[in-house]
Motif scaffolding. Structure first.
Motif, short mmCIF file in Angstrom:
data_model
loop_
_atom_site.label_atom_id
_atom_site.label_comp_id
_atom_site.label_asym_id
_atom_site.label_seq_id
_atom_site.Cartn_x
_atom_site.Cartn_y
_atom_site.Cartn_z
N GLU A 46 1.00 -1.39 -0.13
CA GLU A 46 0.15 0.16 0.01
C GLU A 46 0.78 1.32 -0.21
O GLU A 46 1.99 1.32 0.69
CB GLU A 46 -0.89 -0.20 1.26
CG GLU A 46 -1.93 0.92 1.34
CD GLU A 46 -2.78 0.99 2.51
OE1 GLU A 46 -3.70 1.79 2.45
OE2 GLU A 46 -2.74 -0.17 3.21
N VAL A 47 0.60 2.05 -0.81
CA VAL A 47 1.03 3.57 -0.62
C VAL A 47 0.24 4.62 -0.56
O VAL A 47 -0.89 4.68 -1.02
CB VAL A 47 1.94 3.75 -2.28
CG1 VAL A 47 2.40 5.15 -2.22
CG2 VAL A 47 2.69 2.89 -2.63
N VAL A 48 0.43 5.41 0.41
CA VAL A 48 -0.77 6.37 0.96
C VAL A 48 0.12 7.79 1.19
O VAL A 48 1.47 7.82 1.47
CB VAL A 48 -1.06 5.98 2.30
CG1 VAL A 48 -1.91 7.41 2.79
CG2 VAL A 48 -1.83 4.94 2.51
N GLY A 49 -0.52 8.93 0.77
CA GLY A 49 0.19 10.02 0.87
C GLY A 49 -0.35 10.84 2.20
O GLY A 49 -1.55 10.75 2.41
N HIS A 50 0.51 11.76 2.58
CA HIS A 50 0.07 12.66 3.68
C HIS A 50 0.84 14.12 3.61
O HIS A 50 1.94 13.98 3.79
CB HIS A 50 0.28 11.69 5.03
CG HIS A 50 -0.18 12.63 6.36
ND1 HIS A 50 -1.49 12.41 6.80
CD2 HIS A 50 0.44 13.66 7.22
CE1 HIS A 50 -1.52 13.25 7.94
NE2 HIS A 50 -0.50 14.07 8.03
N ALA A 51 0.24 14.88 3.55
CA ALA A 51 0.66 16.30 3.28
C ALA A 51 1.13 16.76 4.84
O ALA A 51 0.51 16.72 5.83
CB ALA A 51 -0.16 17.21 2.81
N ALA A 52 2.41 17.19 5.09
CA ALA A 52 3.01 17.70 6.27
C ALA A 52 4.15 18.65 5.93
O ALA A 52 4.77 18.27 5.02
CB ALA A 52 3.13 16.50 7.32
N ASP A 53 4.26 19.55 6.92
CA ASP A 53 5.48 20.22 6.96
C ASP A 53 6.48 19.80 7.87
O ASP A 53 6.02 19.99 9.05
CB ASP A 53 5.21 21.69 7.19
CG ASP A 53 6.40 22.62 6.91
OD1 ASP A 53 7.58 22.12 7.29
OD2 ASP A 53 6.17 23.92 7.12
N VAL A 54 7.56 19.34 7.61
CA VAL A 54 8.69 18.63 8.76
C VAL A 54 8.92 19.59 9.50
O VAL A 54 9.78 19.19 10.54
CB VAL A 54 9.48 17.85 7.90
CG1 VAL A 54 8.92 16.65 7.15
CG2 VAL A 54 10.52 18.51 7.30
N LYS A 84 6.31 20.87 14.68
CA LYS A 84 6.30 19.48 15.56
C LYS A 84 4.81 18.89 15.55
O LYS A 84 4.96 17.61 15.28
CB LYS A 84 6.51 20.08 17.03
CG LYS A 84 6.48 18.97 18.07
CD LYS A 84 6.88 19.49 19.43
CE LYS A 84 6.82 18.54 20.52
NZ LYS A 84 5.39 18.01 20.89
N ALA A 85 3.75 19.39 15.32
CA ALA A 85 2.40 18.82 15.63
C ALA A 85 2.39 18.06 14.14
O ALA A 85 1.57 17.06 14.33
CB ALA A 85 1.39 19.61 15.65
N GLU A 86 2.83 18.77 13.12
CA GLU A 86 2.60 17.88 11.77
C GLU A 86 3.33 16.95 11.67
O GLU A 86 3.06 15.68 10.95
CB GLU A 86 2.83 18.86 10.74
CG GLU A 86 1.57 20.09 10.79
CD GLU A 86 1.80 20.99 9.14
OE1 GLU A 86 2.28 20.39 8.14
OE2 GLU A 86 1.34 22.22 9.40
N VAL A 87 4.66 16.76 12.17
CA VAL A 87 5.42 15.51 12.32
C VAL A 87 4.82 14.42 12.91
O VAL A 87 4.85 13.35 12.74
CB VAL A 87 7.02 15.93 12.75
CG1 VAL A 87 7.72 14.62 12.94
CG2 VAL A 87 7.57 17.02 11.86
N ALA A 117 10.74 13.56 14.33
CA ALA A 117 10.12 12.38 13.73
C ALA A 117 10.85 11.16 14.32
O ALA A 117 9.88 10.00 14.63
CB ALA A 117 10.57 12.36 12.32
N VAL A 118 12.11 11.03 14.83
CA VAL A 118 12.61 10.15 15.74
C VAL A 118 11.74 9.84 17.04
O VAL A 118 11.37 8.64 17.57
CB VAL A 118 13.99 10.06 15.66
CG1 VAL A 118 14.49 8.93 16.78
CG2 VAL A 118 14.67 9.94 14.60
#
Length: 263
Positions: free
Chosen positions: A58-66, A69-72, A123-124
């Motif tokens: 499965e391949v899924v996309g998710h828009a986020a600004d790295v 903090k909340a988006e990560v 992210a980690v």
């Protein structure tokens, strides 16, 4: 070669283009479920479709600004929600603007640190509990060869990316044996960013053609060409796989032999 990634789940940050996309594509081709990330929804959708065309999972996309903090955190949560697990984290981010050593102001230094280092830290931090579960997982940080050979014309990349290598090395001890952490250090690859720079030079009359621009950029590469992004993607997939099970805490250069560092 079967990398034994069938049924695994991976998150690749900044993967709607360039080396991040190549990493996601290589993992998907090897059977992993992959969450693809980018900020531009249109580009992200195109990347998901391209990667999905070679995927068996499965391949899924998710828009986020790295850099947020909340988006990560939301990005990691989405991966776990979609796949019920998270085995592999690959961190990537766009490169900073090129500056000579004394040209960048304080704001540019702080912005670059947030983009290149804190994006990985966040992210980690969010992914680690999931990576430790179900027998363990891997982290691969995509950085740059500039951490081994500083570039006078790109002080931000040369300086700040070193923080990612220090983090990767400490994670390789802190999270072991459940999680292995490694980094890849690319030299020049034919990414959209390089393509844009060459086309800009053609438009300004600095070089005659795109092909001439490629040749010029490959002059110091013993293999006589720039890297194909998928060659880096293949390395990321290998470092994520059990076939590299005794590789931990390493920073692996992939530059066609153009570097001068002996280590």
């Amino acid at each position: 070669m079967d990398l034994k990634l069938d049924g695994n789940a991976a998150l690749v940050t900044a993967s709607s283009s360039g080396l991040g996309k190549a990493s996601a594509k290589a993992l998907a081709r090897e059977g992993a479920d992959v969450l693809v990330n980018g900020r531009d929804p249109e580009r992200l959708e195109e990347a998901v479709n391209e990667i999905g065309s070679v995927a068996s999972g499965e391949v899924v996309g998710h828009a986020a600004d790295v850099t947020e903090k909340a988006e990560v955190e939301g990005l990691v949560a989405r991966a776990v929600e979609e796949f019920d697990r998270l085995d592999h984290l690959v961190t990537s981010a766009g490169g900073p603007a090129p500056y000579r050593p004394l040209e960048a102001d304080d704001g540019e230094w702080y912005d670059t640190y947030d983009l290149l280092v804190m994006s990985v830290v966040r992210a980690v931090r969010a992914a680690a509990p999931h990576l430790r579960a179900d027998g363990g997982g891997t982290i691969v940080n995509v950085t740059s060869r500039t951490v081994k050979e500083a570039s006078p014309s790109n002080v931000l990349s040369s300086s700040v990316r070193m923080g990612v290598i220090g983090l990767e090395k400490t994670l390789s001890k802190e999270l072991a044996p459940a999680v292995r952490a490694n980094a890849v250090l690319p030299g020049s690859h034919e990414t959209p960013r390089i393509e844009d720079l060459i086309e800009y030079a053609v438009d300004r009359g600095e070089i005659e053609s795109y092909e001439a621009g490629l040749e010029e950029r490959a002059e110091d590469v013993p293999l006589g060409r720039l890297g194909d992004p998928m060659e880096l993607g293949n390395l990321v997939a290998y470092l994520s796989s059990p076939l590299s099970g005794y590789v931990n805490g390493q920073a692996v250069t992939i530059d066609g032999g153009s570097g001068s560092s002996t280590l």
